[in-house]
Write a protein that holds these residues in place. Structure first.
Motif, PDB file in Angstrom:
ATOM      1  N   GLY A   1       0.834  -1.065   0.073  1.00 10.93           N
ATOM      2  CA  GLY A   1       0.035  -0.068  -0.068  1.00 10.93           C
ATOM      3  C   GLY A   1       0.834   1.244   0.106  1.00 10.93           C
ATOM      4  O   GLY A   1       0.459   2.179  -0.696  1.00 10.93           O
ATOM      5  N   ALA A   2       1.953   1.319   0.634  1.00  8.36           N
ATOM      6  CA  ALA A   2       2.787   2.503   0.857  1.00  8.36           C
ATOM      7  C   ALA A   2       3.251   2.613  -0.679  1.00  8.36           C
ATOM      8  O   ALA A   2       3.248   3.837  -1.035  1.00  8.36           O
ATOM      9  N   PHE A   3       3.867   1.664  -1.247  1.00 10.86           N
ATOM     10  CA  PHE A   3       4.468   1.582  -2.749  1.00 10.86           C
ATOM     11  C   PHE A   3       3.517   2.281  -3.445  1.00 10.86           C
ATOM     12  O   PHE A   3       3.738   3.094  -4.424  1.00 10.86           O
ATOM     13  N   SER A   4       2.344   1.817  -3.447  1.00  9.19           N
ATOM     14  CA  SER A   4       1.201   2.054  -4.487  1.00  9.19           C
ATOM     15  C   SER A   4       0.698   3.499  -4.408  1.00  9.19           C
ATOM     16  O   SER A   4       0.355   4.174  -5.123  1.00  9.19           O
ATOM     17  N   LEU A   5       0.675   3.640  -3.073  1.00  4.90           N
ATOM     18  CA  LEU A   5       0.006   5.015  -2.667  1.00  4.90           C
ATOM     19  C   LEU A   5       1.164   6.116  -3.077  1.00  4.90           C
ATOM     20  O   LEU A   5       0.771   6.976  -3.595  1.00  4.90           O
ATOM     21  N   GLY A   6       2.444   5.575  -3.103  1.00  6.27           N
ATOM     22  CA  GLY A   6       3.525   6.491  -3.516  1.00  6.27           C
ATOM     23  C   GLY A   6       3.639   6.848  -4.915  1.00  6.27           C
ATOM     24  O   GLY A   6       3.600   7.915  -5.369  1.00  6.27           O
ATOM     25  N   LEU A   7       3.256   6.036  -5.742  1.00  2.00           N
ATOM     26  CA  LEU A   7       2.991   5.922  -7.177  1.00  2.00           C
ATOM     27  C   LEU A   7       1.895   6.741  -7.522  1.00  2.00           C
ATOM     28  O   LEU A   7       1.812   7.490  -8.600  1.00  2.00           O
ATOM     29  N   THR A   8       0.695   6.736  -6.858  1.00  5.15           N
ATOM     30  CA  THR A   8      -0.394   7.525  -7.100  1.00  5.15           C
ATOM     31  C   THR A   8      -0.382   9.101  -6.513  1.00  5.15           C
ATOM     32  O   THR A   8      -0.722   9.977  -7.112  1.00  5.15           O
ATOM     33  N   VAL A   9       0.265   9.167  -5.249  1.00  5.27           N
ATOM     34  CA  VAL A   9       0.376  10.479  -4.617  1.00  5.27           C
ATOM     35  C   VAL A   9       1.440  11.211  -5.374  1.00  5.27           C
ATOM     36  O   VAL A   9       1.266  12.594  -5.512  1.00  5.27           O
ATOM     37  N   GLY A  10       2.268  10.889  -5.857  1.00  8.80           N
ATOM     38  CA  GLY A  10       3.498  11.575  -6.587  1.00  8.80           C
ATOM     39  C   GLY A  10       2.980  12.731  -7.551  1.00  8.80           C
ATOM     40  O   GLY A  10       3.175  13.694  -7.378  1.00  8.80           O
ATOM     41  N   PRO A  11       2.175  12.352  -8.714  1.00  8.72           N
ATOM     42  CA  PRO A  11       1.585  13.282  -9.604  1.00  8.72           C
ATOM     43  C   PRO A  11       0.813  14.223  -8.767  1.00  8.72           C
ATOM     44  O   PRO A  11       0.639  15.380  -9.230  1.00  8.72           O
ATOM     45  N   ALA A  12       0.138  13.860  -7.940  1.00  9.35           N
ATOM     46  CA  ALA A  12      -0.697  14.958  -7.068  1.00  9.35           C
ATOM     47  C   ALA A  12       0.054  15.924  -6.468  1.00  9.35           C
ATOM     48  O   ALA A  12      -0.568  16.976  -6.050  1.00  9.35           O
ATOM     49  N   LEU A  13       1.143  15.544  -5.887  1.00  9.22           N
ATOM     50  CA  LEU A  13       1.953  16.227  -5.081  1.00  9.22           C
ATOM     51  C   LEU A  13       2.428  17.659  -5.947  1.00  9.22           C
ATOM     52  O   LEU A  13       2.894  18.685  -5.701  1.00  9.22           O
ATOM     53  N   GLN A  14       2.421  17.202  -7.204  1.00  9.14           N
ATOM     54  CA  GLN A  14       2.674  18.403  -8.428  1.00  9.14           C
ATOM     55  C   GLN A  14       1.860  19.783  -8.017  1.00  9.14           C
ATOM     56  O   GLN A  14       2.369  20.968  -8.398  1.00  9.14           O
ATOM     57  N   ILE A  15       0.623  19.531  -7.808  1.00 10.45           N
ATOM     58  CA  ILE A  15      -0.259  20.610  -7.611  1.00 10.45           C
ATOM     59  C   ILE A  15       0.179  21.623  -6.652  1.00 10.45           C
ATOM     60  O   ILE A  15      -0.071  22.987  -6.780  1.00 10.45           O
ATOM     61  N   PHE A  16       1.055  21.487  -5.534  1.00 12.17           N
ATOM     62  CA  PHE A  16       1.619  22.171  -4.521  1.00 12.17           C
ATOM     63  C   PHE A  16       2.591  23.220  -5.224  1.00 12.17           C
ATOM     64  O   PHE A  16       3.106  24.239  -4.676  1.00 12.17           O
ATOM     65  N   PHE A  17       3.100  22.749  -6.383  1.00 12.75           N
ATOM     66  CA  PHE A  17       4.218  23.579  -7.083  1.00 12.75           C
ATOM     67  C   PHE A  17       3.673  24.510  -8.039  1.00 12.75           C
ATOM     68  O   PHE A  17       4.414  25.451  -8.604  1.00 12.75           O
ATOM     69  N   THR A  18       2.337  23.984  -8.512  1.00 10.94           N
ATOM     70  CA  THR A  18       1.726  24.843  -9.702  1.00 10.94           C
ATOM     71  C   THR A  18       1.888  26.374  -9.479  1.00 10.94           C
ATOM     72  O   THR A  18       2.183  27.087 -10.186  1.00 10.94           O
ATOM     73  N   PRO A  19       1.389  26.852  -8.283  1.00 12.45           N
ATOM     74  CA  PRO A  19       1.231  28.274  -8.122  1.00 12.45           C
ATOM     75  C   PRO A  19       2.640  28.942  -8.269  1.00 12.45           C
ATOM     76  O   PRO A  19       2.822  30.118  -8.230  1.00 12.45           O
ATOM     77  N   LEU A  20       3.822  28.276  -8.114  1.00 15.87           N
ATOM     78  CA  LEU A  20       5.123  29.001  -8.285  1.00 15.87           C
ATOM     79  C   LEU A  20       5.268  29.259 -10.063  1.00 15.87           C
ATOM     80  O   LEU A  20       6.105  30.018 -10.080  1.00 15.87           O
ATOM     81  N   SER A  21       4.569  28.706 -10.650  1.00 16.74           N
ATOM     82  CA  SER A  21       4.731  29.043 -12.087  1.00 16.74           C
ATOM     83  C   SER A  21       6.112  28.869 -12.763  1.00 16.74           C
ATOM     84  O   SER A  21       6.779  28.082 -12.156  1.00 16.74           O
ATOM     85  N   TYR A  22       6.394  29.447 -13.847  1.00 13.56           N
ATOM     86  CA  TYR A  22       7.674  29.303 -14.491  1.00 13.56           C
ATOM     87  C   TYR A  22       8.196  30.838 -14.769  1.00 13.56           C
ATOM     88  O   TYR A  22       7.232  31.520 -15.390  1.00 13.56           O
ATOM     89  N   PRO A  23       9.065  31.415 -14.598  1.00 15.33           N
ATOM     90  CA  PRO A  23      10.537  30.523 -14.301  1.00 15.33           C
ATOM     91  C   PRO A  23      10.551  30.442 -12.700  1.00 15.33           C
ATOM     92  O   PRO A  23      11.571  29.893 -12.184  1.00 15.33           O
ATOM     93  N   GLY A  24       9.591  31.109 -11.888  1.00 23.63           N
ATOM     94  CA  GLY A  24       9.592  30.643 -10.406  1.00 23.63           C
ATOM     95  C   GLY A  24      10.702  31.588  -9.681  1.00 23.63           C
ATOM     96  O   GLY A  24      10.963  32.722 -10.037  1.00 23.63           O
TER      97      GLY A  24
END
Length: 491
Positions: free
Chosen positions: A158-181
């Motif tokens: 469950g930890a491994f599989s959750l890591g695979l699925t949580v990973g892409p979702a964590l990207q949402i926390f960096f989206t407000p930084l935009s580019y070039p940041g």
């Protein structure tokens, strides 16, 4: 499954499950898995940002090299672990390699070499480090007693599989930084693209600290045989050989699971930018959102199974079949059927008022004849159906696989399982991204349906063979079994 102790044996039931090691191993497993998947939402947009001439086919190669590194390193880690009879040091080496890969990714803006090749090298190095997943899964087996085995596997898987699925979702926390940041040092910046690598370094530091200062190897779950006065008697107490056909069904299921899920993660950004006319930042945001929902569903299933210990009451064979059939149903729902209405929008040939062109590339002829799939059906079915299927297969298939092999050191066999999953993640993105460029999602969807459907059929055909290893003490007089010493008869 409960194993009674027989003469000449010291059973795992004489010792207690080392939950401390299992929990630490699961945390490391989770943090390692996130570093495979956290990049998926932003990898394609970042590649275009660095090199707007990059193709979807080359992106498939970049997505695949992580799995190539993992496929090569997993059996090596497993063999190494068996030779030195520990998982701790090889795991530390793997985490260190993953950290090096993250550093290379952070340095992409410096243009030390062509960015797209540097990105490929970074992912390959991370993948080589990611091969330690096999060791972490093995530790859950070796540190748990028979009665706690299903729960320990569920926690680790469950930890491994959750890591695979949580990973892409964590990207949402960096989206407000935009580019070039935000500028850090020189051309090194913290933004929506570099955020995953910087957070990955933090995760690597946490893993190394846990492994070095807290984690200890435990072998309470291994089958133990007391020293015989006559060594020839050991043949009567050696573990029976496991059913290779049953193990092969689980291994193929792993291939099918990772082939489908990795393809969906890899093609998610190109698909959404083409089908739904999303720009790069919109694609990163909504794909992260979908993975967030995916993660929540998975977390609920894994947490419920760990807290309430459903393992002994679950029919893991039936759950695996249901999971594979749900994958087939998802593809049927999201297939671009000819009767669907609408037309995919083509990109403008040039940027208008500084606005990024959105829609289908003009080189994609298939957009002219392929109807768009419904954005809400795609997002909802992916978030709910694929997440449920992934969690069911992860928990149930891994449990069945472990008990088929039995209470022996599983480093090599878990390495093979990870190797096959890595092969799926290696071949899938290359094949599917190439097919997407030339024909859209129709053919990839059919291939994935066939693979998942065939996997479900294997579980039905070999249903009665997918059972726990029959231990010598559970057999009746007159029964026979094969172990490493040859054929043995029960007296």
């Amino acid at each position: 499954m409960k194993i009674q102790n027989g003469g000449g044996k010291k059973g795992a039931s004489d010792e207690n499950t080392d939950w401390g090691s299992i929990w630490i191993g699961s945390v490391v497993c989770f943090l390692t898995a996130t570093q495979f998947s956290i990049y998926f939402s932003s990898l394609w947009p970042y590649l275009l940002q660095l090199d707007d001439s990059a193709s979807e086919s080359f992106f498939g190669v970049i997505a695949a090299v992580y799995s190539l590194g993992q496929a090569i390193s997993s059996p090596i880690y497993g063999f190494w672990s068996n030779r030195i009879n520990q998982t701790k040091f090889p795991t530390i080496v793997g985490i260190t390699l993953t950290a090096i890969g993250n550093v290379i990714y952070i340095l992409l803006p410096l243009n030390i070499i062509n960015p797209k090749y540097m990105m490929m090298i970074s992912r390959a190095v991370m993948g080589t480090g990611g091969g330690i997943i096999a060791l972490l899964k093995t530790s859950a087996v070796t540190a748990s007693t028979t009665k706690d085995r299903a729960r320990a596997i569920s926690l680790n898987t469950g930890a491994f599989s959750l890591g695979l699925t949580v990973g892409p979702a964590l990207q949402i926390f960096f989206t407000p930084l935009s580019y070039p940041g935000i500028q850090l040092i020189g051309n090194i910046r913290l933004n929506l693209y570099s955020g995953p690598a910087i957070s990955g370094l933090v995760a690597n530091a946490i893993c190394l600290a846990l492994l070095h200062f807290v984690y200890t190897d435990s072998n309470v779950g291994l089958h133990k045989v007391a020293k015989m006065e006559n060594e020839s008697h050991e043949r009567f107490f050696a573990l029976p050989k496991f059913d290779w056909i049953a193990a092969a069904v689980c291994i193929f299921t792993r291939f099918a699971q990772m082939f489908v899920v990795t393809n969906l993660e890899t093609i998610g950004s190109p698909l959404s930018m083409t089908m739904f006319a999303w720009d790069r930042e919109t694609s990163v945001f909504y794909n992260s959102l979908m993975h967030g929902a995916f993660s929540i569903v998975g977390f609920i299933i894994y947490a419920a199974n760990t807290i309430f210990n459903f393992g002994p009451r679950m029919n893991h064979r039936l759950s695996s079949i249901i999971g594979l059939l749900i994958i087939v149903a998802f593809h049927l729902l999201t297939y671009p059927w000819p009767f669907l209405s609408g037309k995919i929008k083509y990109q403008e040939e040039t940027w208008i008022n500084g606005t990024e062109p959105v829609g289908c590339r003009r080189s994609f002829d298939w957009c002219e004849t392929t109807p768009p799939i419904n954005v809400y059906v795609y997002m909802i079915s992916y978030s709910l159906m694929v997440s449920t299927a992934f969690a069911l297969i992860s928990v149930s298939m891994n449990t069945v696989y472990s008990v088929i092999i039995g209470p022996r050191n599983q480093g090599t066999m878990q390495g093979i399982l990870i190797f096959i999953g890595s092969c799926a993640r290696l071949t899938g993105p290359i094949l599917v991204s190439s097919l997407f460029v030339h024909s859209g999602i129709g053919i990839p969807w059919i291939i994935e349906m066939v693979i998942a459907g065939f996997g479900a059929l294997l579980w039905v055909v070999f249903y009665r063979r997918l059972v726990p290893l029959k231990m010598e003490e559970s057999l009746s007089a007159g029964d026979r079994y094969r172990n490493k010493h040859g054929m043995v008869y029960k007296f």
